[in-house]
Design an enzyme around this catalytic site. Structure first.
Site, PDB file in Angstrom:
ATOM      1  CB  THR A  73       1.626   0.576  -3.265  1.00 58.62           C
ATOM      2  OG1 THR A  73       0.306   0.998  -3.562  1.00 58.62           O
ATOM      3  CG2 THR A  73       1.794  -0.834  -3.800  1.00 58.62           C
ATOM      4  NE  ARG A 123      -8.225   3.191  -7.665  1.00 61.94           N
ATOM      5  CZ  ARG A 123      -6.941   2.980  -7.390  1.00 61.94           C
ATOM      6  NH1 ARG A 123      -6.581   2.538  -6.199  1.00 61.94           N
ATOM      7  NH2 ARG A 123      -6.004   3.213  -8.284  1.00 61.94           N
ATOM      8  CB  VAL A 124     -10.484  -2.592  -7.276  1.00 62.44           C
ATOM      9  CG1 VAL A 124      -9.345  -3.603  -7.203  1.00 62.44           C
ATOM     10  CG2 VAL A 124     -11.621  -3.009  -6.342  1.00 62.44           C
ATOM     11  N   GLY A 170       2.424   2.875  -8.054  1.00 61.19           N
ATOM     12  CA  GLY A 170       2.260   4.045  -8.901  1.00 61.19           C
ATOM     13  C   GLY A 170       0.811   4.308  -9.223  1.00 61.19           C
ATOM     14  CB  THR A 171      -0.742   6.538 -11.737  1.00 59.40           C
ATOM     15  OG1 THR A 171       0.312   6.235 -12.656  1.00 59.40           O
ATOM     16  CG2 THR A 171      -0.457   7.891 -11.138  1.00 59.40           C
TER      17      THR A 171
HETATM   18  N1  ASP Z   1      -0.906   1.579  -7.202  1.00 60.16           N
HETATM   19  C1  ASP Z   1      -1.703   1.959  -6.062  1.00 60.16           C
HETATM   20  C2  ASP Z   1      -3.128   2.098  -6.457  1.00 60.16           C
HETATM   21  O1  ASP Z   1      -3.403   2.669  -7.487  1.00 60.16           O
HETATM   22  C3  ASP Z   1      -1.272   3.245  -5.445  1.00 60.16           C
HETATM   23  C4  ASP Z   1       0.170   3.336  -5.064  1.00 60.16           C
HETATM   24  O2  ASP Z   1       1.021   2.597  -5.551  1.00 60.16           O
HETATM   25  O3  ASP Z   1       0.464   4.199  -4.235  1.00 60.16           O
HETATM   26  O4  ASP Z   1      -3.985   1.700  -5.687  1.00 60.16           O
END
Ligand code: ASP
Length: 341
Positions: free
Chosen positions: A203, A231-232, A255-256
């Protein structure tokens, strides 16, 4: 008296288990150079009197074009072996926003998000409908070969072998898997890949304050390796992975995603500023260090307020990040301490 706001920009390229020991000097230098060049390009938009919206669009487009980061070229694969990208952009001046999700052919999803904002009556468009719409407005289309990177393919094979959905931040899990034999071996192995796929995180985002005192934010991602098609994540969800409001701050997350969505993490920061009078630093710290971990939320955010205060807290070992005030030298960071080029 100078009434111009202290124009500044901050960017991120993902957070996760990024340790000094996990990057070679060459890899580290590649990330530092990319972050340096991209934050400088964003700042030069602001230095020329450009808007915060233009600065974050330019910075995130460049991050999408750089295969080091999980967005645009360099995006991770779904379980079906395709890239599906999400992006959002928001203008803090009027809280107009645009977002796209599950797009597979757009070179720069952030520019598509801006087209949704500027040319449609909608905020969020997904899949082929979004792609058809932005194509009419000049969006650049690429085929699957453009998005293919060997490192991401290796990550998918490992994730399939583990039968799990791998967050791009889940380096420890990937590291464990790296010693196993792959069912299908592509022409590069983790040991000889130019950049170790085990240590790549996901990201990208940018936040900016322009000389007119306006804030803007943009975020873009390929999501997580081996995610289910359709998936979004939080990136396309305003208030979760991207948010800007002149009354509080411009914010971008990594992040997650599910934890950021369930807590509306970025809106939570803005709300603490608006309703409880917390500073950007206090609110961001509370959300990233206290609230997100309660939901097993790992990652970080970047933020800027109208006074030009910049924050970049993360609850992981590292976060690729950079910031620059117009007229100053850029600061670049990867690990939990800052580095200056
Ligand atoms: N936040 C992003 C997502 O869940 C993943 C990431 O930040 O690496 O799609």
């Amino acid at each position: 008296m100078n009434t111009k706001a202290p124009a500044a920009i901050a960017i991120h390229g993902g957070a996760g288990t990024i340790l000094r020991s996990s990057l070679t000097a060459v890899q580290e230098q590649a990330y530092l150079a990319a972050l340096h060049d991209i934050v400088t390009a964003g700042a030069s938009v602001l230095a020329d009197g450009g808007s915060a919206l233009d600065a974050v669009t330019v910075a995130v487009s460049l991050l999408e074009d750089c295969p080091l980061f999980n967005a645009g070229k360099g995006s991770v694969y779904t379980s079906a072996g395709q890239v599906e990208m999400d992006a959002a952009i928001m203008d803090g001046h009027n809280r107009r926003a645009g977002a796209v999700a599950c797009v597979t052919t757009l070179r720069n999803p952030v520019r598509a998000a801006r087209m949704v904002m500027e040319h449609s009556p909608h905020v969020l468009m997904v899949g082929p409908g979004a792609e058809n719409f932005v194509r009419q407005h000049g969006a650049q289309i690429e085929d699957a070969a453009y998005f293919h990177t060997e490192q991401r393919y290796v990550q998918l094979l490992r994730a399939r072998q583990e039968a799990g959905i791998l967050l791009d931040h889940d380096a420890e899990k990937l590291a464990t898997a790296s010693n196993t034999t792959l069912g299908t071996t592509p022409d590069t192995t983790p040991e000889v890949a130019p950049l170790d796929p085990d240590k790549k995180f996901g990201t990208v985002g940018a936040v900016a304050l322009d000389v007119h005192g306006n804030l803007a934010a943009a975020t873009s991602t390929g999501g997580m390796t081996n995610k289910l098609p359709g998936r979004v994540g939080d990136t396309a969800m305003l208030g979760a992975g991207c948010y800007a409001d002149n009354r509080s701050a411009a914010l971008s997350a990594t992040g997650t995603g599910e934890a950021f969505m369930r807590s509306l993490a970025l809106h939570d920061i803005a709300a603490q500023m608006n309703y409880a009078g917390l500073s950007l630093e206090q609110a961001a710290h509370k959300t990233v260090m206290e609230k997100l971990p309660q939901l097993q939320g790992q990652g970080g955010i970047i933020g800027i307020d109208r006074q030009g205060n910049i924050v970049m807290p993360f609850n992981t070992e590292g976060m690729y990040r950079a910031s620059m005030r117009v007229g100053d030298a850029p600061f670049i960071g990867i690990y939990s301490d800052f580095q200056k080029l």
